[in-house]
Design a protein around this motif. Structure first.
Motif, PDB file in Angstrom:
ATOM      1  N   GLY A  79       0.899  -1.305  -0.155  1.00  0.00           N
ATOM      2  CA  GLY A  79      -0.094  -0.079   0.103  1.00  0.00           C
ATOM      3  C   GLY A  79       0.910   1.182   0.225  1.00  0.00           C
ATOM      4  O   GLY A  79       0.405   2.477  -0.664  1.00  0.00           O
ATOM      5  N   ASP A  80       1.939   0.924   0.601  1.00  0.00           N
ATOM      6  CA  ASP A  80       3.274   2.662   0.750  1.00  0.00           C
ATOM      7  C   ASP A  80       3.707   2.646  -0.515  1.00  0.00           C
ATOM      8  O   ASP A  80       3.718   3.712  -1.013  1.00  0.00           O
ATOM      9  CB  ASP A  80       3.935   1.998   1.743  1.00  0.00           C
ATOM     10  CG  ASP A  80       2.921   2.455   3.221  1.00  0.00           C
ATOM     11  OD1 ASP A  80       2.308   3.207   3.483  1.00  0.00           O
ATOM     12  OD2 ASP A  80       3.963   1.756   4.325  1.00  0.00           O
ATOM     13  N   ILE A  82       2.041   1.992  -3.609  1.00  0.00           N
ATOM     14  CA  ILE A  82       1.217   2.414  -4.378  1.00  0.00           C
ATOM     15  C   ILE A  82       1.483   3.489  -4.639  1.00  0.00           C
ATOM     16  O   ILE A  82       1.280   4.520  -4.901  1.00  0.00           O
ATOM     17  CB  ILE A  82       0.095   1.334  -4.196  1.00  0.00           C
ATOM     18  CG1 ILE A  82       0.140  -0.037  -4.241  1.00  0.00           C
ATOM     19  CG2 ILE A  82      -1.208   2.040  -5.296  1.00  0.00           C
ATOM     20  CD1 ILE A  82      -1.112  -0.735  -4.128  1.00  0.00           C
ATOM     21  N   ARG A  83       1.366   4.501  -3.080  1.00  0.00           N
ATOM     22  CA  ARG A  83       1.125   5.551  -2.874  1.00  0.00           C
ATOM     23  C   ARG A  83       2.461   6.341  -3.274  1.00  0.00           C
ATOM     24  O   ARG A  83       2.198   7.604  -3.950  1.00  0.00           O
ATOM     25  CB  ARG A  83       0.758   5.495  -0.667  1.00  0.00           C
ATOM     26  CG  ARG A  83      -0.502   5.637  -0.647  1.00  0.00           C
ATOM     27  CD  ARG A  83      -1.029   6.166   0.532  1.00  0.00           C
ATOM     28  NE  ARG A  83      -0.334   4.766   1.465  1.00  0.00           N
ATOM     29  CZ  ARG A  83      -0.741   4.185   1.949  1.00  0.00           C
ATOM     30  NH1 ARG A  83      -1.778   3.863   1.946  1.00  0.00           N
ATOM     31  NH2 ARG A  83       0.238   3.458   2.701  1.00  0.00           N
ATOM     32  N   TRP A  84       3.430   6.237  -2.815  1.00  0.00           N
ATOM     33  CA  TRP A  84       4.794   6.248  -3.355  1.00  0.00           C
ATOM     34  C   TRP A  84       4.912   6.988  -4.737  1.00  0.00           C
ATOM     35  O   TRP A  84       5.322   7.414  -5.474  1.00  0.00           O
ATOM     36  CB  TRP A  84       5.826   5.628  -2.977  1.00  0.00           C
ATOM     37  CG  TRP A  84       5.789   5.668  -1.258  1.00  0.00           C
ATOM     38  CD1 TRP A  84       5.514   6.936  -0.047  1.00  0.00           C
ATOM     39  CD2 TRP A  84       6.353   4.644  -0.465  1.00  0.00           C
ATOM     40  NE1 TRP A  84       5.941   6.429   0.741  1.00  0.00           N
ATOM     41  CE2 TRP A  84       6.866   5.442   1.012  1.00  0.00           C
ATOM     42  CE3 TRP A  84       7.185   3.408  -0.961  1.00  0.00           C
ATOM     43  CZ2 TRP A  84       6.703   4.665   2.000  1.00  0.00           C
ATOM     44  CZ3 TRP A  84       7.662   2.762   0.616  1.00  0.00           C
ATOM     45  CH2 TRP A  84       7.323   3.474   2.003  1.00  0.00           C
ATOM     46  N   THR A  85       4.924   5.372  -5.572  1.00  0.00           N
ATOM     47  CA  THR A  85       4.360   5.181  -7.238  1.00  0.00           C
ATOM     48  C   THR A  85       3.716   6.199  -7.530  1.00  0.00           C
ATOM     49  O   THR A  85       3.638   7.375  -8.495  1.00  0.00           O
ATOM     50  CB  THR A  85       4.074   4.313  -7.172  1.00  0.00           C
ATOM     51  OG1 THR A  85       5.278   2.904  -7.124  1.00  0.00           O
ATOM     52  CG2 THR A  85       4.380   4.165  -8.944  1.00  0.00           C
ATOM     53  N   GLU A  86       2.051   6.687  -6.911  1.00  0.00           N
ATOM     54  CA  GLU A  86       1.150   7.735  -7.399  1.00  0.00           C
ATOM     55  C   GLU A  86       2.008   8.967  -7.243  1.00  0.00           C
ATOM     56  O   GLU A  86       2.011   9.763  -8.357  1.00  0.00           O
ATOM     57  CB  GLU A  86       0.223   7.961  -6.134  1.00  0.00           C
ATOM     58  CG  GLU A  86      -0.296   6.109  -7.141  1.00  0.00           C
ATOM     59  CD  GLU A  86      -2.190   6.305  -6.098  1.00  0.00           C
ATOM     60  OE1 GLU A  86      -2.916   4.970  -6.611  1.00  0.00           O
ATOM     61  OE2 GLU A  86      -1.853   6.413  -4.964  1.00  0.00           O
ATOM     62  N   ASP A  87       2.648   9.330  -6.414  1.00  0.00           N
ATOM     63  CA  ASP A  87       3.175  10.635  -6.198  1.00  0.00           C
ATOM     64  C   ASP A  87       4.330  11.081  -6.315  1.00  0.00           C
ATOM     65  O   ASP A  87       4.501  11.407  -7.251  1.00  0.00           O
ATOM     66  CB  ASP A  87       3.515  10.878  -4.519  1.00  0.00           C
ATOM     67  CG  ASP A  87       2.800  10.813  -3.256  1.00  0.00           C
ATOM     68  OD1 ASP A  87       1.124  11.463  -3.483  1.00  0.00           O
ATOM     69  OD2 ASP A  87       3.017  10.411  -2.075  1.00  0.00           O
TER      70      ASP A  87
END
Length: 345
Positions: A79-80, A82-87
């Motif tokens: 989950g982390d 995914i968020r880092w990649t989206e950012d």
């Protein structure tokens, strides 16, 4: 297998394999007859596991924990990631947009590049005053790319800054209408409205009429209205229903009524407009304020049919409506007397 063979087989360089060994991440556990360490089949499988997790963006420390800790659960870490990649993707998209904006300005030197970057920074400021100043005082006479201004127009919520941006976009080089086209199809009504308002100020540009005509079918009246005003000024009679709705709703009703008056110079259109306004006047849901606006709109129209309606309204049960209609009938009668008197003299 020795390190050279593993490197050829796995695609991982000998230097990286030694690094894995030093970290304790993948150590060769076998031994040759001569006592040299070698990688077993299980070690090679572990190398592929490490490379697979690296491809997901995990650090070597995270990979070591994932492979060694039996209680480690991947869900939180994934989950982390995914968020880092989206950012990261958002930052890269922003960078790509900036690079395209700079490229669209066709810079001839680094000073041109710096001016465009300064312009982008000003437009992205959290201060509305600075954004407006940036638009009205472009640095060094550099031509702002239409794509950059269009993006700012679609994102700008402050009405004063938005007006300045529309003014600048209408005067910018490039195809500003094409740059705004995607905004007219947005699921966000605010973006659609901003796009149509900007296109309305460039109504003579190629492609503008078609986009505004499409906007007449928008489900939101704040999008239809600006499109109807822009097209109505150019004699497009398909705007009549929206213009009548604007009079009823009180949104830019004076301007809408004036345009209806101009469109009524066409006799066929005049009949349609008169019928539509009279029908709204007779609607049981029409309150006094609405009926007054409709009466005032009728005053803008030419023709005997309109005069008949106004004479009837001069005796309306609603005294406020009757006064408006009677004032016009009286003014018209007095004007006719003056005209006849001038003719006799």
């Amino acid at each position: 297998m020795l390190i050279g063979e593993v490197a050829r087989y796995s695609g991982v360089s000998p230097r990286m394999l030694r690094h894995y060994d030093a970290l304790g991440l993948v150590r060769p556990t076998g031994r040759t007859v001569g006592g040299y360490r070698e990688y077993t089949d299980e070690d090679v499988r572990r190398i592929f596991h490490v490379e697979s997790l690296r491809s997901l963006g995990l650090s070597l420390k995270q990979i070591g924990r994932a492979l060694e800790d039996p209680d480690f659960t991947p869900s939180a870490l994934i989950g982390d990631l995914i968020r880092w990649t989206e950012d990261r993707l958002a930052r890269e998209r922003e960078l790509l947009e900036r690079l395209r904006a700079v490229d669209a300005s066709v810079p001839t030197g680094w000073q041109d590049v710096l001016r465009i970057v300064e312009l982008m920074q000003g437009l992205n400021s959290t201060s509305a005053a600075r954004r407006q100043q940036t638009v009205l005082a472009r640095p060094g006479g550099t031509q702002a790319p239409a794509e950059l201004l269009a993006g700012a127009v679609l994102a700008e919520a402050d009405p004063n800054v938005a007006g300045a941006l529309r003014w600048a976009l209408a005067r910018a080089g490039g195809d500003g209408v094409a740059a705004l086209a995607a905004g007219t199809r947005s699921g966000d009504v605010g973006i659609r409205r901003r796009a149509v308002l900007a296109i309305a100020e460039m109504a003579d540009a190629p492609g503008a009429t078609a986009l505004l005509a499409d906007a007449l079918g928008d489900p939101d009246p704040t999008v239809r209205g600006p499109a109807a005003l822009a097209l109505g000024r150019r004699g497009v009679t398909a705007t009549v229903p929206t213009l009548v709705d604007m009079v009823v709703g009180g949104s830019n009703d004076v301007e809408a009524a004036e345009i209806l008056g101009t469109l009524s110079q066409d006799p066929e259109c005049a009949d349609r407009i008169t019928t539509a306004l009279a029908g709204e006047l007779a609607a049981p849901t029409a309150d006094t304020a609405t009926r007054i606006r409709l009466t005032q709109a009728l005053v803008e129209l030419p023709g005997p049919a309109v005069r008949d309606v106004l004479r009837q309204l001069a005796h309306d049960d609603d005294h406020a409506v009757a006064r408006v209609a009677a004032a016009f009938v009286t003014a018209e009668r007095d004007a006719g007397r003056v005209s006849r008197s001038d003719g006799r003299s």
